[in-house]
Design a protein around this motif. Structure first.
Motif, PDB file in Angstrom:
ATOM      1  N   ARG A  62      -4.440   1.160   9.886  1.00  0.00           N
ATOM      2  CA  ARG A  62      -3.709   2.197  10.598  1.00  0.00           C
ATOM      3  C   ARG A  62      -4.570   3.450  10.752  1.00  0.00           C
ATOM      4  NH1 ARG A  62       0.896  -0.134  11.334  1.00  0.00           N
ATOM      5  NH2 ARG A  62       1.699   1.630  12.505  1.00  0.00           N
ATOM      6  N   ARG A  63      -5.869   3.256  10.615  1.00  0.00           N
ATOM      7  CA  ARG A  63      -6.835   4.305  10.874  1.00  0.00           C
ATOM      8  C   ARG A  63      -7.777   3.842  11.974  1.00  0.00           C
ATOM      9  NH1 ARG A  63      -7.103   8.473   7.631  1.00  0.00           N
ATOM     10  NH2 ARG A  63      -9.273   8.868   8.186  1.00  0.00           N
ATOM     11  N   PRO A  64      -8.481   4.739  12.612  1.00  0.00           N
ATOM     12  CA  PRO A  64      -9.387   4.303  13.684  1.00  0.00           C
ATOM     13  C   PRO A  64     -10.507   3.439  13.129  1.00  0.00           C
ATOM     14  CG  PRO A  64      -9.773   6.614  13.128  1.00  0.00           C
ATOM     15  CD  PRO A  64      -8.518   6.203  12.415  1.00  0.00           C
ATOM     16  N   PRO A  65     -10.951   2.450  13.877  1.00  0.00           N
ATOM     17  CA  PRO A  65     -12.049   1.595  13.394  1.00  0.00           C
ATOM     18  C   PRO A  65     -13.354   2.389  13.304  1.00  0.00           C
ATOM     19  CG  PRO A  65     -11.619   1.155  15.713  1.00  0.00           C
ATOM     20  CD  PRO A  65     -10.523   2.088  15.244  1.00  0.00           C
ATOM     21  N   ARG A  66     -14.138   2.105  12.283  1.00  0.00           N
ATOM     22  CA  ARG A  66     -15.421   2.793  12.103  1.00  0.00           C
ATOM     23  C   ARG A  66     -16.496   2.014  12.861  1.00  0.00           C
ATOM     24  NH1 ARG A  66     -15.175   6.784   8.458  1.00  0.00           N
ATOM     25  NH2 ARG A  66     -13.333   6.897   7.117  1.00  0.00           N
ATOM     26  N   LEU A  67     -16.718   2.448  14.098  1.00  0.00           N
ATOM     27  CA  LEU A  67     -17.600   1.706  15.001  1.00  0.00           C
ATOM     28  C   LEU A  67     -18.789   2.534  15.479  1.00  0.00           C
ATOM     29  CD1 LEU A  67     -14.812   0.067  17.207  1.00  0.00           C
ATOM     30  CD2 LEU A  67     -16.062  -0.998  15.316  1.00  0.00           C
ATOM     31  N   ALA A  68     -18.871   3.789  15.056  1.00  0.00           N
ATOM     32  CA  ALA A  68     -19.864   4.698  15.629  1.00  0.00           C
ATOM     33  C   ALA A  68     -21.292   4.168  15.486  1.00  0.00           C
ATOM     34  CB  ALA A  68     -19.737   6.070  14.979  1.00  0.00           C
ATOM     35  N   ALA A  69     -21.586   3.521  14.379  1.00  0.00           N
ATOM     36  CA  ALA A  69     -22.952   3.031  14.171  1.00  0.00           C
ATOM     37  C   ALA A  69     -23.334   1.957  15.179  1.00  0.00           C
ATOM     38  CB  ALA A  69     -23.095   2.486  12.746  1.00  0.00           C
ATOM     39  N   ASP A  70     -22.325   1.255  15.710  1.00  0.00           N
ATOM     40  CA  ASP A  70     -22.593   0.177  16.666  1.00  0.00           C
ATOM     41  C   ASP A  70     -22.539   0.649  18.115  1.00  0.00           C
ATOM     42  OD1 ASP A  70     -22.727  -1.646  14.542  1.00  0.00           O
ATOM     43  OD2 ASP A  70     -20.555  -1.920  14.561  1.00  0.00           O
ATOM     44  N   LEU A  71     -22.205   1.927  18.337  1.00  0.00           N
ATOM     45  CA  LEU A  71     -22.039   2.417  19.709  1.00  0.00           C
ATOM     46  C   LEU A  71     -23.327   2.354  20.520  1.00  0.00           C
ATOM     47  CD1 LEU A  71     -20.157   3.702  21.829  1.00  0.00           C
ATOM     48  CD2 LEU A  71     -20.827   5.935  20.924  1.00  0.00           C
ATOM     49  N   PRO A  72     -24.475   2.794  20.016  1.00  0.00           N
ATOM     50  CA  PRO A  72     -25.691   2.724  20.844  1.00  0.00           C
ATOM     51  C   PRO A  72     -26.009   1.313  21.322  1.00  0.00           C
ATOM     52  CG  PRO A  72     -26.044   4.164  18.959  1.00  0.00           C
ATOM     53  CD  PRO A  72     -24.732   3.472  18.724  1.00  0.00           C
ATOM     54  N   ALA A  73     -25.815   0.326  20.471  1.00  0.00           N
ATOM     55  CA  ALA A  73     -26.091  -1.059  20.880  1.00  0.00           C
ATOM     56  C   ALA A  73     -25.130  -1.497  21.973  1.00  0.00           C
ATOM     57  CB  ALA A  73     -25.988  -1.984  19.669  1.00  0.00           C
ATOM     58  N   LEU A  74     -23.867  -1.115  21.865  1.00  0.00           N
ATOM     59  CA  LEU A  74     -22.904  -1.449  22.915  1.00  0.00           C
ATOM     60  C   LEU A  74     -23.314  -0.793  24.224  1.00  0.00           C
ATOM     61  CD1 LEU A  74     -20.194  -2.510  24.021  1.00  0.00           C
ATOM     62  CD2 LEU A  74     -19.142  -0.398  23.181  1.00  0.00           C
ATOM     63  N   GLN A  75     -23.699   0.466  24.176  1.00  0.00           N
ATOM     64  CA  GLN A  75     -24.120   1.155  25.399  1.00  0.00           C
ATOM     65  C   GLN A  75     -25.327   0.463  26.024  1.00  0.00           C
ATOM     66  OE1 GLN A  75     -24.510   5.018  23.491  1.00  0.00           O
ATOM     67  NE2 GLN A  75     -22.691   5.788  24.576  1.00  0.00           N
ATOM     68  N   ASP A  76     -26.269   0.067  25.193  1.00  0.00           N
ATOM     69  CA  ASP A  76     -27.453  -0.643  25.701  1.00  0.00           C
ATOM     70  C   ASP A  76     -27.043  -1.916  26.425  1.00  0.00           C
ATOM     71  OD1 ASP A  76     -29.133   1.275  24.638  1.00  0.00           O
ATOM     72  OD2 ASP A  76     -29.631   0.117  22.838  1.00  0.00           O
ATOM     73  N   ARG A  77     -26.158  -2.675  25.830  1.00  0.00           N
ATOM     74  CA  ARG A  77     -25.761  -3.953  26.426  1.00  0.00           C
ATOM     75  C   ARG A  77     -25.025  -3.749  27.740  1.00  0.00           C
ATOM     76  NH1 ARG A  77     -22.483  -7.242  22.089  1.00  0.00           N
ATOM     77  NH2 ARG A  77     -22.418  -8.727  23.853  1.00  0.00           N
TER      78      ARG A  77
END
Length: 734
Positions: A62-77
């Motif tokens: 019930r908290r936001p997922p901790r995804l910030a570390a994976d954001l640059p890779a998602l943006q690259d893809r």
């Protein structure tokens, strides 16, 4: 019978409500009441904005997922062309819905069966009083704005009845831990009902004070039995709490209130009537149609009297549901624990549509409730920005139950955690309020600055032309025809980023922040016009539009923003109009039709507005209560149509920006004459507008001195308005 010479500010029915959906409604923005109006077995369902069923989900879900570390890779893809990359941008949690809104209980009044003739039930929008009468029996209910209590009075000669609090409503959990209390008091009796949620330390407790005049009261737990009374007054409150609630203290607080119905009503009406009466609409409807019951009038979907009554009912219900919170998907009311979509606040469309008329229709109470929800949840919005995107600032959730503003409601086909436009979208009504009242709320200024900070940190990627790129990007709740839901440069995201940055700069003028935010906005890419000549829902090249969808997120720049207008950006306005022409209705959701109508009004297309409005009026969307449904044939109780319709009618008659006034931009031919009184503008004026086949008269009452551009079908002119001086416009044609 006195002839009806103006719009009816209420509605009535010749029979009691057989379903809770047809119950007449009263509310004060905290407590709500659904009144059936049955003289032999009266039921009043009690609701409260805070009543949400606790979730048994794991706290970390019930908290936001901790995804910030994976954001640059998602943006690259995504930038490299992987159109399904965002589907794996999750922490693997199961789908979590927000805590569902539910009713508390029903106050039941059972009396010996009696012949009931000359029956009528009605609701008076000017007072909020729901009344039922027959054969000497009268029941009245209202929810007090002054005292935050549900007030119920029954009068009848020799009144005999049993009073009880009954939790047995549709969908109530079998494991709900329910306890009743009943004690005799000098006034009559004090009844209580405590319900503890399954597997939770949370509970809610309702307390009703029964004050009897001219009779006797005895207890038959859980009932109070009244015999031979002239009248019975009931005062009811409900509280959600942890641990135990002090019922004696709650009863004492009720006993401290006046035990006189008329005095309680007078205290309430002083607040309610003032707000309700600020704006009225008269479409010159036939007196005979104005006299019809609501259910009969609904059988005449193209009657002007129906639109008059729905306008009045919409403002009444909106006012009544806005207080502690703005309206939920069901306003403030439900008679069933299984409320569709959790009866939540759906932020990515529905909430702003429901409150769309608040500024123009002079309901600052609703905007204040909207603002209260936002400001309470800003700490959670900061958590969303940090956890998901690794940024400063704020990101709003697409759904909330009112308790949490964390973004945890998402799944593969609804990646709502990727929606970054939400903060700007939700703050726009607060900006409109400030424009209308000539203020700059420091809380709004601070929130806008936090949105700008988010964009400073988030907008770091660029395209081959040097434009900033919004990646990932999400257009609620659609997807490209040739890609997954999470993509690049959704039109709504571009409009929101531009508007948020520039509005934040306007709220913080002559500062380095303002210069930096304006510069950042200037680096965003323009909207794209696709091969069909339509404004593309995704500005990124190669993403194909999906036209058959209920949401119109990509037209955010047209409504409610002023980014795209026929006056300032005619090429983009033409492309937006083409996008509107191509848009399908998908599943016939009421909010989709009326969102379509709002955009059509901004694009000056009265015929398209009338068609979209007709889809709702012809589609059997309204219950006898004049509350609405989400789908045709009164399927799924939902306030979207009821609350949004007044905004559509205002937008077709009067539109404004801080520097512009547009009169009759999209008036359908079916309404050749009428009067809209008291509407507010974003340049701080109140307008009374009258139109006939022969011409238009507008009385403009400015609260501040200002020069605005006037737009009508006759052309353009400049108006110099002076604070405190009425300005009368007379136009011969429209």
């Amino acid at each position: 019978m006195t002839a009806i010479t103006g719009p009816v500010h209420g509605t009535w029915e010749p029979h009691p409500a057989a379903r809770w959906e047809d119950a007449f409604l009263s509310g004060n923005g905290h407590h709500g009441a659904l009144v059936f109006g049955d003289p032999n077995d009266e039921r009043v369902v009690v609701t409260h904005h805070t009543l949400v069923r606790p979730s048994g989900d794991a706290p970390e879900h019930r908290r936001p997922p901790r995804l910030a570390a994976d954001l640059p890779a998602l943006q690259d893809r995504l930038l490299a062309g992987d159109r399904t990359a965002a589907e794996s941008f999750t922490d693997g949690r199961p789908h979590q819905s927000v805590q569902p809104f539910h009713p508390a209980f029903q106050v039941r009044l059972v009396r010996p069966a009696d012949d009931c003739h000359d029956y009528r039930r009605d609701v008076d929008f000017t007072t909020g009083v729901v009344r039922a009468t027959c054969a000497g029996w009268t029941g009245r209910v209202f929810v007090s704005r002054a005292d935050d209590v549900i007030v119920q009075q029954i009068t009848s000669p020799g009144l005999t009845l049993d009073v009880s609090l009954d939790h047995r409503l549709p969908g109530a959990p079998a494991a709900l831990g329910v306890g009743h209390g009943a004690v005799v008091t000098p006034e009559g009796a004090l009844l209580s009902l405590r319900a503890r949620y399954p597997e939770s330390d949370r509970a809610f407790t309702g307390v009703t004070l029964v004050a009897v005049t001219g009779g006797t009261t005895t207890l038959a737990p859980p009932c109070a039995h009244v015999e031979g009374a002239r009248s019975v007054l009931l005062l009811t409150r409900v509280r959600r709490h942890t641990g135990e609630l002090d019922v004696i203290a709650e009863g004492r607080a009720l006993r401290d209130l006046p035990m006189d119905y008329d005095e309680l009503l007078e205290r309430h009406v002083a607040r309610h009537r003032t707000a309700y009466a600020r704006v009225t609409l008269d479409l010159a409807a036939a007196p005979a149609e104005r006299a019809l019951s609501g259910s009969e009038l609904l059988k005449r979907p193209r009657a002007a009297a129906l639109l008059e009554r729905l306008f009045a009912a919409g403002r009444y219900h909106l006012l009544s549901s806005g207080g502690l919170f703005p309206p939920r998907l069901t306003g403030l009311w439900t008679g069933d624990w299984n409320t569709a979509w959790s009866g939540a606040f759906t932020n990515d469309a529905n909430l702003n549509l429901q409150t769309a008329c608040a500024a123009a229709a002079a309901l600052p109470e609703v905007t204040e409730a909207h603002a209260a929800l936002i400001h309470r949840q800003l700490p959670d919005w900061r958590d969303n920005a940090r956890a998901i995107f690794g940024t400063r600032g704020v990101v709003a959730p697409a759904h909330t139950d009112g308790e949490s503003g964390h973004a945890y409601h998402f799944r593969r086909e609804y990646p709502l955690h990727l929606w970054t436009a939400g903060a700007d979208w939700l703050l726009k009504p607060l900006v409109d309020h400030d424009d209308t009242h000539g203020t700059r709320d420091p809380r709004t200024a601070a929130a806008l600055a936090e949105v700008a900070l988010f964009y400073e940190d988030f907008l770091t990627r660029t395209d081959d032309d040097g434009h900033l790129v919004v990646v990932p990007s999400y257009s609620p709740e659609n997807r490209p025809a040739n890609a997954s839901w999470g993509t690049i440069n959704a039109a709504m995201d571009l409009s929101a980023a531009r508007h948020a940055l520039r509005t934040a700069a306007d709220y913080h003028p002559d500062t380095p922040d303002a210069d930096r935010w304006h510069a950042l906005a200037d680096r965003l890419p323009p909207h794209r016009i696709n091969e069909d000549g339509a404004l593309a829902e995704w500005a990124w090249p190669g993403l194909a539009d999906s036209y058959d969808h209920r949401h119109l997120s990509h037209l955010y720049g047209v409504w409610p923003l002023d980014e795209i207008t026929a006056y300032d950006t005619p090429e983009l306005a033409a492309a937006a109009h083409r996008a509107l022409e191509l848009r399908g209705a998908e599943n016939d959701s009421a909010h989709g039709h009326l969102h379509h109508a709002l955009v059509a009004a901004r694009l000056r297309d009265g015929e398209r507005l009338a068609h979209a409005l007709g889809q709702v009026l012809d589609g059997d969307f309204f219950h006898a209560s004049l509350m609405s449904a989400h789908y045709p044939n009164r399927d799924v109780y939902n306030a979207d149509a009821a609350h949004t319709l007044p905004a559509v009618l205002i937008e077709m008659l009067v539109q404004s920006t801080p520097d512009r006034l547009v009169l009759l931009p999209a008036l359908p031919t079916a309404y050749p004459s009428g009067e809209l009184r008291g509407v507010r503008t974003r340049f701080g004026a109140r307008i009374d507008l009258t139109w006939t086949r022969d011409g238009v008269t507008a009385v403009i009452r400015p609260s501040r001195t200002h020069r605005v551009e006037l737009r009508t079908s006759s052309g353009t002119r400049s108006l110099h308005l002076v604070a405190g001086e009425d300005h009368v416009l007379t136009l011969r044609a429209w």
